[in-house]
Design an enzyme around this catalytic site. Structure first.
Site, PDB file in Angstrom:
ATOM      1  N   HIS A 234       0.835  -1.211   0.000  1.00  0.00           N
ATOM      2  CA  HIS A 234       0.000   0.000   0.000  1.00  0.00           C
ATOM      3  C   HIS A 234       0.868   1.259   0.000  1.00  0.00           C
ATOM      4  CE1 HIS A 234      -3.366   2.669   1.151  1.00  0.00           C
ATOM      5  NE2 HIS A 234      -2.478   3.247   1.934  1.00  0.00           N
ATOM      6  N   GLU A 235       1.898   1.277   0.830  1.00  0.00           N
ATOM      7  CA  GLU A 235       2.776   2.456   0.886  1.00  0.00           C
ATOM      8  C   GLU A 235       3.580   2.611  -0.406  1.00  0.00           C
ATOM      9  OE1 GLU A 235       2.225   4.541   3.091  1.00  0.00           O
ATOM     10  OE2 GLU A 235       1.024   3.233   4.373  1.00  0.00           O
ATOM     11  N   HIS A 238       1.611   4.577  -2.770  1.00  0.00           N
ATOM     12  CA  HIS A 238       1.711   6.030  -2.578  1.00  0.00           C
ATOM     13  C   HIS A 238       2.975   6.587  -3.224  1.00  0.00           C
ATOM     14  CE1 HIS A 238      -1.791   6.671  -0.186  1.00  0.00           C
ATOM     15  NE2 HIS A 238      -1.406   5.909   0.818  1.00  0.00           N
ATOM     16  N   GLU A 288      -5.949   7.134  -1.431  1.00  0.00           N
ATOM     17  CA  GLU A 288      -5.932   5.913  -0.625  1.00  0.00           C
ATOM     18  C   GLU A 288      -6.536   4.743  -1.390  1.00  0.00           C
ATOM     19  OE1 GLU A 288      -4.442   5.432   2.218  1.00  0.00           O
ATOM     20  OE2 GLU A 288      -3.762   7.504   2.188  1.00  0.00           O
TER      21      GLU A 288
END
Length: 391
Positions: A234-235, A238, A288
């Site tokens: 997930h990071e 980003h 997100e």
């Protein structure tokens, strides 16, 4: 034979208002008021009822007057006789002009507030999105480096230094092995650095320039390495989309606008604010969702079940509740239930998913900060800070 009384006259300095230049003019007291003879030869009469005195701290020895309704043109009178005549004949010299109606002030204030809102909520985000793509990688990394050190200092509870970076060689090697097995390199705008901080906060976030920060508390809370890998994926999402840089630029731009209005928000204050914002990972809901979708695909391609992201969220939600705790971190994020459902829906039926780390690597990652995971030693001993309040 009737004798005509001579009207007082003299000279004064005149400012018309178009330019801040003093012009020497002839001044004569006439029955209707004060007559000014301008350089072009045209007389100008200021009527007695329109004369207003203007206090001027820089001209203690002069009487400064203007006309009602005109805030810029003024006359500097130093001649004592002229001053005496005007002060005795002008009936409203000390009167203030009618103030601006409150309704008009309200309209102006509303317009100003609307303009600031448009700048902060529309123009700044649009410009931040453009600059995030154009900003050189060196600039992003410098911002990330500075913010990382500010975060370490802000989280140190002793006040004597910075929060320690976990230095366990085997544990950091296990984290790097996890990253390599996810293999996001083809998607990345620059290299990624992963740091684990020795702090019990259950959190992870990305910084500008490719830094990804984990806290020991998140690793302690994980039931298996796949949950940590899901958060890492997930990071990485980003980083791929440069969300930390976009968020930092947007926050800095908004602070700059507010600083012009309310005071100096420059320098260290901005850095500390950005550190707090990035700790709380206050990216937009769309960012997100995009990072979640990227994580699902990356995990599936690496042979790791995308459901791991959902199980991590689900267990934390069960343990800490929906009104506080982790929900404070996700206040600006999509609904937790929707994110959990999306992770479960990303699982491909019939696919054989495996583990991202072996048992030895997982044990090394759990002890990367030099101690065993509290969940392994005593599951009931956890008293952890989850994502901080205030988002």
């Amino acid at each position: 034979m009737t004798q005509t009384l001579k009207q007082p006259s003299g000279f004064a300095d005149f400012v018309a208002g178009e330019r801040a230049v003093l012009t020497r003019v002839s001044v004569r007291v006439v029955p209707d008021g004060v007559e000014l003879l301008l350089p072009d030869g045209q007389p100008l009469v200021w009527r007695w009822a329109d004369l207003r005195r203007l206090p001027d701290q820089a001209e203690k020895d002069a009487l400064v007057i203007r006309r009602a309704g005109n805030m810029v043109a003024r006359l500097y009178l130093r001649d004592s006789e002229l001053r005496t005549q005007i002060q005795s004949r002008a009936p409203h010299l000390k009167k203030r002009d009618r103030s601006i109606p409150m309704s008009m002030l309200a309209v102006w204030a509303g317009g100003a507030a609307a303009a600031v809102a448009v700048i902060i909520f529309f123009l700044v985000p649009v410009m931040a999105a453009q600059l995030a793509v154009l900003l050189p990688a060196e600039g992003e990394k410098a911002l990330g480096d500075t913010t990382f050190e500010q975060i370490r200092m802000a989280l140190d509870e002793t006040g004597l230094g910075s929060t320690a970076i976990c230095e366990g060689d085997d544990g950091n090697a296990a984290m790097r092995a996890m990253y390599d097995r996810l293999n996001p390199t083809p998607d990345l705008p620059y290299d990624v650095q992963i740091h684990i901080l020795d702090h019990d906060m259950v959190n992870a976030f990305a910084l500008p320039g490719g830094r990804i920060v984990f806290f020991r508390g998140l690793i302690d809370q994980a039931d298996n390495p796949e949950e940590v890998a899901a958060v890492l994926a997930h990071e990485i999402g980003h980083v791929v989309n440069r969300d930390p840089t976009r968020d930092a630029l947007r926050s800095a731009g908004s602070l700059g606008v507010l600083g012009l209005l309310f005071g100096d928000f420059a320098g260290g204050t901005i850095t500390l604010f950005l550190a707090n914002q990035l700790i709380n990972a206050s990216y937009s809901q769309s960012a997100e969702t995009t990072a979640d979708d990227y994580a699902h695909d990356l995990l599936d391609t690496a042979g790791v079940s995308p459901a791991a992201l959902g199980t991590m969220f689900e267990r934390l939600l069960d343990e800490h509740g929906d009104a506080e705790g982790i929900i404070a971190h996700f206040m600006s994020h999509p609904q937790m239930g929707a994110r959990i459902a999306a992770a479960q829906a990303a699982v491909v039926d019939g696919r054989d998913y495996g583990s991202v780390l072996n048992d030895v690597e997982w044990q090394a990652l759990q002890t990367v900060c030099g101690s065993a995971s509290p969940r392994q030693s005593d599951p009931d001993s956890l008293d952890k800070k989850v994502w901080p309040d205030g988002e």
